[in-house]
Design a protein around this motif. Structure first.
Motif, mmCIF file in Angstrom:
data_model
loop_
_atom_site.group_PDB
_atom_site.id
_atom_site.type_symbol
_atom_site.label_atom_id
_atom_site.label_comp_id
_atom_site.label_asym_id
_atom_site.label_seq_id
_atom_site.Cartn_x
_atom_site.Cartn_y
_atom_site.Cartn_z
ATOM 1 N N ARG A 132 -2.033 7.686 -28.169
ATOM 2 C CA ARG A 132 -1.618 7.273 -26.670
ATOM 3 C C ARG A 132 -0.523 6.536 -26.738
ATOM 4 N N SER A 145 2.847 8.411 -27.071
ATOM 5 C CA SER A 145 3.271 9.076 -25.945
ATOM 6 C C SER A 145 3.677 8.030 -24.842
ATOM 7 N N GLU A 146 3.089 6.785 -24.813
ATOM 8 C CA GLU A 146 3.435 5.765 -24.006
ATOM 9 C C GLU A 146 4.913 5.228 -24.173
ATOM 10 N N HIS A 191 7.738 8.077 -23.298
ATOM 11 C CA HIS A 191 7.974 7.723 -22.037
ATOM 12 C C HIS A 191 8.857 6.581 -21.886
ATOM 13 N N THR A 192 8.493 5.467 -22.111
ATOM 14 C CA THR A 192 9.352 4.388 -21.637
ATOM 15 C C THR A 192 10.523 4.308 -22.270
#
Length: 406
Positions: free
Chosen positions: A339, A342-343, A346-347
């Motif tokens: 997780r 993934s974050e 995206h960031t």
């Protein structure tokens, strides 16, 4: 009356004797009590000679009386009897001797003796000489036993034989004394004091095999009672007279009914002590065996528990739990990392899309002055200024030819 004499003006012996006789003559008749120690009745003589003695203080005085005075009590008065006499002190000047001239003699009866003893008992009791808190405990096994008794008496034999029968190695310090008569008090008191001062004597027995009230009077004498009360060594009274206990029984630390009883109370019986030791050993053995059996049962019960019978089972159970917790922690940590990755992606994408570099990739350039400041308005530059232009692939220098028109 004092006399004026000196070494230069002395008095003759006769004058001194005469003066003493004059002083004594003025004393008058007195009632005197004592014990008859010597009695002389010569046939045909008109005068009887006797000696009165104070057994408590070992003091004697001669007494004379006419035969008819003594004959009145001759049937009840003998040597050793206690009497009260009415007598006048006399001084025999030629010999310088004091005597008493008796005009009346009265025997001291048993009732009167007992009354005096009762009065003395109350007096000494009021002083606390008979108090229970003054009694000292006898040693369990005395190092040496002091014995005060008559010479070759049954009391001596009873004490020695019974004591040695009970404990063969017991040792005695014997003092043979008069146990009745005029010399009894003095000798018994002296013997008790000697034994009390003896460094090896641990207990003192004063023994006599009973007797009449008159015979036992020395053991109720005040001087003997106080001597025993002052002893630091425990004293056992073994007079052996049940009906009328002498005062020695009351002041002694322990009263024995007979000399044999005294030996039993002072010296332990070796057979009884060995049997008592055997009983204690058997009791101790039973106690220890009971404790061992109880501890063995407890140990067997503890060893029968699953944790003791299969100690590795607990480790195996904990190992499975550790493995499960480890797998669970790995799964949780994997999910958290996925997780977070993934974050982060995206960031990063948002950051890249918003960065100046991405803008310059689309064909834009950034102009900077020589001091590094970014040019944001045409008013910030003038004609001829050299600027550095940053583009996506690098930078180059440009010069402002002319300011644009407003």
């Amino acid at each position: 009356m004092a006399l004026n004499t000196s070494a230069e003006a002395p008095l003759p012996v006769g004058e001194v004797s005469r003066l003493i006789g004059g002083w004594i003559d003025r004393l008058g008749a007195v009632w005197v009590e004592g014990q008859i120690t010597q009695l002389s009745r010569r046939p045909g003589a008109g005068v009887v000679f006797l000696t009165l003695r104070d057994p408590s203080y070992d003091i004697s005085v001669g007494v004379t009386c006419y035969r008819q005075v003594f004959d009145a009590v001759a049937d009840v008065v003998t040597e050793g009897a206690r009497v009260v006499v009415l007598a006048k002190p006399e001084w025999y000047a030629p010999r310088g001797q004091l005597s008493l001239r008796a005009t009346e003699i009265k025997p001291v009866g048993i009732g009167e003796l007992l009354a005096r003893l009762e009065q003395l008992k109350r007096s000494l009791g009021a002083e606390g000489l008979f108090a229970a808190d003054r009694k000292r405990a006898l040693p369990f096994l005395p190092h040496r036993v002091g014995l005060v008794c008559g010479r070759a008496s049954a009391a001596e034999r009873d004490v020695l034989e019974n004591a040695r029968r009970r404990w063969p190695h017991v040792r005695f310090e014997v003092r043979n004394v008069a146990v009745q008569g005029v010399h009894a008090v003095t000798q018994v008191v002296q013997a008790v004091k000697e034994l009390d001062e003896h460094p090896e004597v641990d207990v003192i027995i004063v023994a006599r095999g009973g007797g009449s009230v008159e015979d036992l009077l020395p053991f109720s004498d005040e001087q003997l009672v106080r001597a025993v009360a002052g002893c630091t060594t425990p004293v056992v009274s073994a007079i052996g007279h049940e009906p009328d206990a002498p005062l020695l029984d009351l002041v002694a630390d322990l009263r024995a009914s007979t000399p044999t009883d005294a030996a039993k109370k002072v010296v332990p019986d070796v057979g009884e002590e060995l049997e008592r030791v055997g009983q204690l050993r058997r009791r101790a053995l039973r106690t220890v065996e009971g404790l061992l059996e109880r501890e063995e049962r407890g140990l067997a019960h503890a060893l029968a528990r699953p944790s003791m019978e299969h100690p590795q089972r607990m480790v195996e159970q904990r190992e499975d739990e550790v493995d499960a917790l480890l797998a669970r922690s790995r799964r949780v940590l994997g999910h958290l990392l996925d997780r977070a990755d993934s974050e982060l992606s995206h960031t990063r994408a948002r950051v890249v899309s918003l960065s100046p570099a991405a803008t310059m990739e689309r064909g834009y350039a950034v102009l900077q002055r020589a001091d590094g400041g970014v040019v944001r308005s045409p008013d910030e530059v003038a004609a001829g200024d050299a600027l550095r232009a940053r583009v996506a692939d690098g930078e180059f220098t440009v010069r402002v030819d002319d300011r644009p028109a407003d």
